[in-house]
Design an enzyme around this catalytic site. Structure first.
Site, PDB file in Angstrom:
ATOM      1  CG  ASP A  59      -7.363   3.318  -1.600  1.00  0.00           C
ATOM      2  OD1 ASP A  59      -8.235   1.842  -0.939  1.00  0.00           O
ATOM      3  OD2 ASP A  59      -6.868   4.040   0.196  1.00  0.00           O
ATOM      4  CE  LYS A  77      -4.304   1.124   0.361  1.00  0.00           C
ATOM      5  NZ  LYS A  77      -5.507  -0.182  -0.230  1.00  0.00           N
TER       6      LYS A  77
HETATM    7  O1  2IT Z   1      -7.634  -1.011  -1.415  1.00  0.00           O
HETATM    8  C1  2IT Z   1      -8.093  -1.764  -2.203  1.00  0.00           C
HETATM    9  O2  2IT Z   1      -7.642  -3.272  -2.161  1.00  0.00           O
HETATM   10  C2  2IT Z   1      -7.798  -0.735  -3.103  1.00  0.00           C
HETATM   11  N1  2IT Z   1      -7.575   0.324  -2.973  1.00  0.00           N
HETATM   12  C3  2IT Z   1      -7.442  -1.682  -5.061  1.00  0.00           C
HETATM   13  C4  2IT Z   1      -5.548  -2.307  -4.669  1.00  0.00           C
HETATM   14  C5  2IT Z   1      -5.636  -2.541  -5.965  1.00  0.00           C
HETATM   15  O3  2IT Z   1      -4.635  -3.061  -6.268  1.00  0.00           O
HETATM   16  O4  2IT Z   1      -6.491  -2.579  -7.038  1.00  0.00           O
END
Ligand code: 2IT
Length: 446
Positions: A164, A124
């Site tokens: 996100d 993340k």
């Molecule tokens: O919280 C999540 O799963 C997302 N923001 C998407 C993450 C992604 O790599 O598509």
């Protein structure tokens, strides 16, 4: 493993990282019993290794605003765990972003990505940048400055960020443009959530919301009910709420509330297609005000300042905005108003007291890491298409997404069934954990 001891050590090591500690504790409590039935996990110290990120990048992001002023923000990427594949997870641009928040989200991402059954590790990232009120040119310059630092550490087989909160299709476009210029890699899944036509997957924008509704439909069917006419309260009006509202209407349900940081819009007769389309304009405006919906559709939506979506009577409550957005008091109000199902779509959207209240009231409650996994799953499908230099049709992607969500639901039931009831939290945590733990065990002490 003793949860109390591990939490004590972690609290001492990472004082003040409240959200991260909350997420770890929730998972550990769920898996404690199963974990202790596997002495090989304990011997390999799987938990002690899993709770610490592989590495965290922190970097300065300096950019120039429209007034010509020099601004500096902090950027991060948490590469949490790669046992199942390259790091994968979104980027969040929000003024409250800090290490604790990104560690919470990265930790959750490990188990969520595991639940998709795709080869995706957990990560993340983001920045404490506030997109509210920023011009398009400012957003572009910020994204470019962010990528100057991040590009060396990402790539489809290394780490693949996506959107996100605060990062949508526009931001991914600017980030990807900068990445291509710096890395000279022009056709990859180094970022997902790209637009269709230059590497993006059809259905990716809708995927988190669609996947959530597929999951909720199973929860409802499990109780021998159906979606027709069900009243749904959603929080937020961003990409996730938009996708969920679209699918909810298609299923014959009625979205009776959406909300924003400024308050709630009650939509008595249910949201219409025009209103759902307008959610996209509201996000693009960067005003971050849900009141705009009531201004545009005064006969259909009633705005109340300072209230949350949970003040509106509904059958299904779906937090779609931010962690810890639904408190114990909110839960009590929902229960009093007759809510029948609660599905977190935001990551860790409910406070622990709220989850306890729902479980005490014997309401089906499903956690974000299962309900919202359709987003990252479709990112995984985007990487597949990029690697194969191919585009699947919307139908092909949707069929795969639907199957993944059904499989996740079934796994949650398999691991969470307790007599006649289903503990979806436990089910999701155990199912997600087992795949990661087995992979870590097989790959040795690294
Ligand atoms: O919280 C999540 O799963 C997302 N923001 C998407 C993450 C992604 O790599 O598509």
């Amino acid at each position: 493993m003793k949860v109390k001891e591990i939490m004590k050590t972690l609290e001492a090591k990472h004082p003040g990282e409240k959200e991260y500690l909350q997420a770890v504790e929730e998972v550990l409590v769920s898996i404690e019993k199963v974990y202790n039935e596997h002495p090989e996990f304990e011997k390999a110290k799987i938990i002690e290794r899993l709770v610490e990120p592989d590495r965290i990048f922190t970097f300065r992001v300096t950019w120039v605003n429209d007034k010509g002023e020099v601004c500096t923000n902090l950027g991060y990427r948490v590469q949490f765990n790669a046992a199942l594949g390259a790091y994968k997870g979104g980027l969040r641009f929000h003024p409250a972003v800090n290490v604790s928040m990104l560690k919470l989200l990265g930790f959750e991402q490990i188990f969520k990505n595991s639940l998709t059954n795709l080869p995706l590790g957990g990560g993340k990232g983001g920045a404490d940048f506030d997109p509210t009120g920023k011009s398009d040119a400012e957003i572009m310059r910020f994204c470019q400055a962010f990528m100057y630092e991040l590009w060396r550490n990402i790539g489809p087989d290394q780490d693949s960020p996506a959107g996100d909160v605060g990062v949508g299709g526009r931001e991914i476009g600017y980030l990807y443009g900068a990445y291509k210029k710096l890395a000279r890699e022009h056709s990859t899944g180094a970022l997902t959530g790209k637009s269709y036509g230059w590497g993006g997957s059809l259905i990716r924008p809708e995927a988190t919301g669609f996947g959530a509704m597929y999951y909720v439909e199973r929860m409802v069917k499990q109780k021998k009910e159906n979606m027709k006419g069900k009243k749904i309260a959603l929080s937020g009006f961003g990409n996730v709420a938009w996708g969920a509202a679209t699918k909810a209407v298609e299923m014959g349900a009625k979205v009776v509330a959406i909300s924003g940081p400024d308050g709630v819009c009650e939509i008595k007769d249910g949201i219409t297609k025009e209103m759902i389309d307008y959610m996209l304009d509201m996000r693009a405006s960067n005003r971050n005000k849900v009141e705009d919906m009531a201004t545009k559709f005064p006969k259909l939506a009633k705005f109340t300042a300072g209230k949350k979506a949970w003040s509106v009577k509904c059958d299904i409550a779906m937090p779609c905005a931010f962690q810890n957005e639904l408190s114990e008091d909110d839960a009590k109000m929902l229960i009093k108003n007759g809510v029948k199902y609660v599905a977190e779509v935001s990551n860790m959207g409910c406070q622990p007291g709220a989850i306890a209240a729902f479980q005490k009231a014997k309401l089906p409650f499903a956690p974000g890491k299962a309900v919202n996994a359709g987003g990252v799953a479709t990112s995984g499908l985007e990487i597949c298409q990029n690697a194969g230099h191919i585009n699947w049709t919307a139908e092909e992607v949707d069929v795969k997404l639907h199957k993944i969500m059904n499989d996740i639901y079934d796994m949650c039931v398999e691991y969470g069934k307790k007599g006649n009831t289903i503990d979806y939290v436990k089910g999701a945590n155990i199912a997600g954990f087992m795949r990661v733990a087995k992979a870590m065990l097989a790959q040795g002490i690294i």
